[in-house]
Design a protein around this motif. Sequence first.
Motif, short mmCIF file in Angstrom:
data_model
loop_
_atom_site.label_atom_id
_atom_site.label_comp_id
_atom_site.label_asym_id
_atom_site.label_seq_id
_atom_site.Cartn_x
_atom_site.Cartn_y
_atom_site.Cartn_z
N UNK A 1 0.84 -1.21 0.00
CA UNK A 1 0.00 0.00 0.00
C UNK A 1 0.88 1.26 0.00
N UNK A 2 0.29 2.35 -0.42
CA UNK A 2 1.00 3.63 -0.39
C UNK A 2 1.34 4.00 1.05
N UNK A 3 2.58 4.43 1.31
CA UNK A 3 2.97 4.77 2.69
C UNK A 3 2.31 6.07 3.15
N UNK A 4 2.18 6.20 4.46
CA UNK A 4 1.56 7.40 5.03
C UNK A 4 2.57 8.51 5.35
N UNK B 1 8.17 11.21 3.75
CA UNK B 1 9.35 10.75 3.02
C UNK B 1 9.05 9.49 2.24
N UNK B 2 8.31 8.57 2.86
CA UNK B 2 7.95 7.33 2.17
C UNK B 2 7.08 7.60 0.96
N UNK B 3 6.17 8.59 1.06
CA UNK B 3 5.29 8.91 -0.06
C UNK B 3 6.07 9.50 -1.22
N UNK B 4 7.04 10.36 -0.93
CA UNK B 4 7.86 10.94 -1.99
C UNK B 4 8.69 9.85 -2.66
N UNK B 5 9.32 9.01 -1.86
CA UNK B 5 10.14 7.93 -2.41
C UNK B 5 9.30 7.00 -3.27
N UNK B 6 8.15 6.64 -2.78
CA UNK B 6 7.29 5.73 -3.53
C UNK B 6 6.87 6.33 -4.87
N UNK B 7 6.60 7.62 -4.88
CA UNK B 7 6.23 8.27 -6.14
C UNK B 7 7.37 8.18 -7.15
N UNK B 8 8.60 8.35 -6.67
CA UNK B 8 9.76 8.25 -7.55
C UNK B 8 9.90 6.84 -8.11
N UNK B 9 9.81 5.85 -7.24
CA UNK B 9 10.00 4.46 -7.68
C UNK B 9 8.83 3.96 -8.52
N UNK B 10 7.64 4.48 -8.28
CA UNK B 10 6.48 4.09 -9.08
C UNK B 10 6.54 4.65 -10.50
N UNK B 11 7.34 5.68 -10.69
CA UNK B 11 7.46 6.31 -12.01
C UNK B 11 8.83 5.98 -12.59
#
Length: 514
Positions: free
Chosen positions: A425-428, A431-441
Amino acid sequence: MDRDGLERLLSEAGVDSRRLRHALTLLCDGQWWTLAHLVRDSATSRRTVEALLREVRLERSGDRFRVPAADSPAYQDLLAMAPPPADPVAHLLPHYEHALERLTGFVASGPRSRQALDHVAATPETVLRRALLLGARFWLPGARLLCVGDHDLTSLAVKLVHPETDVTVVDVDERILRHIDAQGLGVRTRWADLRLGLPPSALDHDLAITDPPYTPDGVGLFVARALEGLKPDGRVLLAYGASERTPALALKVQGTLTALNLVNEAIYPDFNRYDGAEAIGSAADLYVLRPTSRTRPAVAARVERLSTAIYTQGPQSVESAAAAPAPAGAAEGADLLVGDWPKELPQPRVKLTTWLAKPYAAAVRRVAVAVPPGLEAALPRLLLATRAEHVRAVLSAPPGPLPGFLAEVYATTVTGETVEAARRPQPDDPAGAVLRRVLDNAHGRLANTWREALIALAREQGTALTKNEARALIRQAAPWAEGLTPLEAPLHRLSALPGEVAATVAALSGTLPG
């Protein structure tokens, strides 16, 4: 002393006895020689040198040997008294002793050769001479150089001698990329398995240099990728060597180059010397190749009929059996197949090269990826290349440890040769949300996605962050991040990314009013 056998050997060699006579000259100079050093200094194959040694009387000290001083006069009329072909940059070497000292240190501390990748280390002197030749033949201030594979560390030599040159390295070996970055000379590093494509950030270079696997397919692929990374008026410098005993193999390689519609502007014989590769005299010629107007269509045709068997050893050698398609049962439940699967399966499918080159157009929930032998290093990128809820990767052998940053995206389970990756799931946390957006793209520019994620986070916090302010935060935390995608970033860069993203998020509060 009986010279008959020696004279017969030289006579049979004819005009090519020049190599043998040079080796004999070295043996008579009073120095002690090992077989490896005699092979390299004479640029003559081990088999030919051994044939010579059988015909002369030698004195020995351990593994070293020489012609006794008393015998040397008897060979004077057989020696090659003229020097070998002139080295075009030898006169420059005394001015770069400090650079040679540093290069020797870089090579000594660098990663060991991998037989499966056909690594044979060029000598530090060779790497320095490549840099000097580039500067002697071309105008390097402001020029862009692409190193297509760089186990020899030519990129570091160029930055030492011509620091104003913009240098990029693409390589499949993560150890080499990490070692180059650790030297801090400003070389850009990109991960690429050239069988799967050239990184999108490795285009529009003025020059390219490559020392590829010495199979026809290996040379053809590496040169084709180098040409993809060039401007139309660029040049490719190619190191390639073959034994004087195997002209037919050299002909096949030169036929590959001819098929790419290249002009041979120059060939410097025996320019490259190696610690190893004694079958080819521990030496290779240096070609200067120029594309023509007919080169790009030929390159496109070459990479379209791609062969993954380009090496002389290991699971992707030219002698290895063709890899079988992934088992049909592993595709059960998948909406999309990536790679080589049995033809009778009904699911839509894409090639591995297409999968990494661009995002898949349709939304899919479950993907099955077949990873052929020898391409295991691509696994982290193959997993990042989709936003599917579940990815099953089927390999030919159990995978090694997966890099830690993948845990930010997937919960993984490894069973034998199969990796099951379920999307988290998307992190709350910010920092985790920013990182996840980078890795998802993963197909997008890393720094651009990171910038937009920081701007969106600032907006959520009730204030504004300009693009320039976001870029400054990223540049301070990760100066390497500009201009590349996550799929082409070396693993050591991606492994550091969570901490660097967290640093920009922590610094964000300092850039905002109030």
